[in-house]
Design an enzyme around this catalytic site. Structure first.
Site, PDB file in Angstrom:
ATOM      1  CD  GLU A 143     -16.567 -20.102 -14.814  1.00 11.01           C
ATOM      2  OE1 GLU A 143     -16.902 -19.015 -14.301  1.00 11.01           O
ATOM      3  OE2 GLU A 143     -16.022 -21.013 -14.166  1.00 11.01           O
ATOM      4  CB  THR A 191      -0.947   0.025   1.209  1.00 16.35           C
ATOM      5  OG1 THR A 191      -0.211  -0.253   2.405  1.00 16.35           O
ATOM      6  CG2 THR A 191      -2.047  -1.019   1.051  1.00 16.35           C
ATOM      7  N   GLY A 192       2.176   1.162   0.057  1.00 16.81           N
ATOM      8  CA  GLY A 192       3.028   2.343  -0.078  1.00 16.81           C
ATOM      9  C   GLY A 192       3.659   2.827   1.205  1.00 16.81           C
TER      10      GLY A 192
END
Length: 500
Positions: free
Chosen positions: A338, A115-116
């Site tokens: 799907e 996240t930095g």
């Protein structure tokens, strides 16, 4: 020069003693023991040589001046604002003195990986023009008692020496993965861990407001609950800043930063990419931008197209495409499975299907990528029930067309069960508000099964009315393996299904 003389004299003395008839065996054994001790100590201290124990290794943890600015970090506006306020105490020393404010000693950055947190620490050093030294918690861990504590002392000493050398008034120490050395002391861990943590606490207490250079400790962890309470208290880590996963606006900003040097085609919409990457961290978004460029290079395309970003999202989310080739009968079953997910998703939340694919990635033989439309952090009972129906739709489709289920529904059932349990635990079931520690587990199990069975019936009734959609879309999906959300909705409209 002294070492050379020392190394030359010793052999000469030994030869002279042997010539005189002395038994030098005990002396050689004693010397070997001393040499072994010296070697171990020197190695633990980074090979510093004689007298290195207790001395700071200048430049060992020093980091070159960072070019990263806070503006280069996308999103995290609240976290950046909090950190800047703490850093202003290093810059505006006179002003904070007027208010009698005690400078902060430590800032703890917490949040998921990617996240930095490390980027914010580097930007902090550049913002304040401070000396910057960095280390990882693992660097302080050794099997020898006292070595970790010594390295903590060296780190703080090096930060001050570096600031003095550069003529700077402040220094920032960044410790990543601080939970390695700052874990709770419960008597179960090694004495070395306790001594290292105790030394860190002592060094933080020694950060006085009048010392020059002033030192600020910034630490990062994604396991705050593991940290010792003595480390978290005010006076040590005064600020706890949560660096969370980015929201949609922040994701768009991060993508803009990471694509600034990339040739984008006119059809690329970074807002759409941001919308489809709910839950992605900043590191994952950077990887999406990078992987999109790689896909474009593989095709020798002049510019990166929206389709390349779509492939990149799948790559980051699910993994690389595998070489597994399923038999035709199995591919048809996977395709119907799907399509069941896709139909349910569109009926529950129109416009939510981003892509239907039979391309095997990771452990998935096929999948439907859903577009969350808007970021959600709170969920109603109706929303949860709709998501359960989407999860169950694949298995229900197999029941309709094959008369039974397959092992491909295992993960779907796990997700559906988790959401049904969340409904019960959140007080949204017929049991009302319950304490999970005291409620009868049999009642919880019965209530969960009731929710799932109700959703199975509702899903079955809904999908039975879509036989034309299955027949119309099955061959298209088998031929092309990939069906975009827009194309899928067009197919729905072609068979006269009203989709908002």
């Amino acid at each position: 020069m002294g070492k050379e003389i020392f190394y030359g004299v010793i052999p000469a003395v030994i030869i002279f003693l042997i010539f005189l008839g002395f038994n030098v065996g005990p002396f050689l054994l004693f010397g070997a023991v001393l040499a072994g001790i010296y070697f171990i100590v020197a190695r633990q201290q980074g090979g510093g040589g004689v007298g290195s124990l207790g001395k700071s290794k200048a430049g060992k943890h020093a980091v070159p001046k960072s070019k990263i600015q806070f503006a280069d970090i996308g999103g995290q506006e609240r976290a950046k604002k909090e950190l800047k306020e703490a850093l202003d105490f290093l810059i505006h020393k006179d002003k904070i003195g007027q208010y009698g404010i005690r400078p902060l000693k430590g800032v703890l950055l917490t949040g998921p990986p990617g996240t930095g947190k490390t980027l914010m620490a580097k930007a902090a050093a550049n913002y304040t023009n401070s000396a910057f030294v960095a280390a990882s918690g693992a660097q302080f861990v050794e099997m020898y008692v006292g070595v970790g504590a010594q390295r903590v002392r060296d780190l703080f000493k090096e930060a001050k020496q570096l600031a003095e050398k550069n003529g700077q008034d402040s220094a920032i120490i960044f410790i990543d993965e601080i939970d390695v050395i700052g874990g709770k002391r419960d008597g179960q861990q090694q004495r070395e861990y306790d001594q290292t943590l105790n030394q860190l606490l002592t060094e933080m207490d020694g950060m006085t407001t009048t010392d020059k250079p002033r030192v600020l400790l910034i630490a990062a962890t994604n396991r705050k609950d593991m940290l010792d309470s003595a480390l978290l208290r005010p006076g040590r880590f005064d600020r706890h800043i949560n660096v969370d996963l980015p929201d949609k606006a922040a994701r768009s900003q991060i993508l803009t930063i990471h694509t600034a040097n990339k040739p984008l085609a006119s059809d690329v919409s970074l807002d759409k990419v941001a919308q489809e990457t709910f839950g992605f961290s900043g590191a994952q978004l950077e990887s999406v931008a990078n992987e999109a460029a790689i896909y474009a290079m593989r095709e020798n395309a002049e510019k990166i197209a929206q389709s390349h970003f779509s492939y990149a999202i799948d790559k980051v989310m699910m993994g690389e495409r595998t070489d597994r080739e399923a038999p035709q009968e199995e591919k048809e079953r996977i395709a119907l499975h799907e399509l069941g997910h896709a139909i349910a998703s569109e009926r529950v939340r129109p416009g939510s299907v981003s892509q239907v694919t039979l391309t095997p990635r990771g452990q998935a033989l096929g999948y439907v990528r859903q577009n969350p439309m808007d970021d959600h952090y709170l969920y109603t009972k109706e929303y949860m029930e709709g998501q359960i129906m989407v999860c169950l739709a694949g298995a229900v489709t197999e029941e309709i067309y094959y008369g039974g289920r397959s092992t491909g529904s295992k993960n779907d059932f796990e997700q559906a069960l988790g959401m049904a349990q969340e409904i019960v635990q959140s007080g949204m079931s017929s049991l009302g508000i319950v304490n999970m520690q005291f409620v009868n587990k049999t009642l919880v199990h019965e209530e969960t099964n009731k929710i799932l069975n109700d959703m199975l019936e509702r899903t079955r009734e809904m999908l039975k009315a879509h036989d034309d959609v299955y027949k119309h879309c099955l061959q298209v999906l088998l031929d092309r393996e990939v069906l975009s959300g827009d194309e899928f909705r067009e197919k729905l409209n072609e068979v006269n299904l009203v989709v908002a």
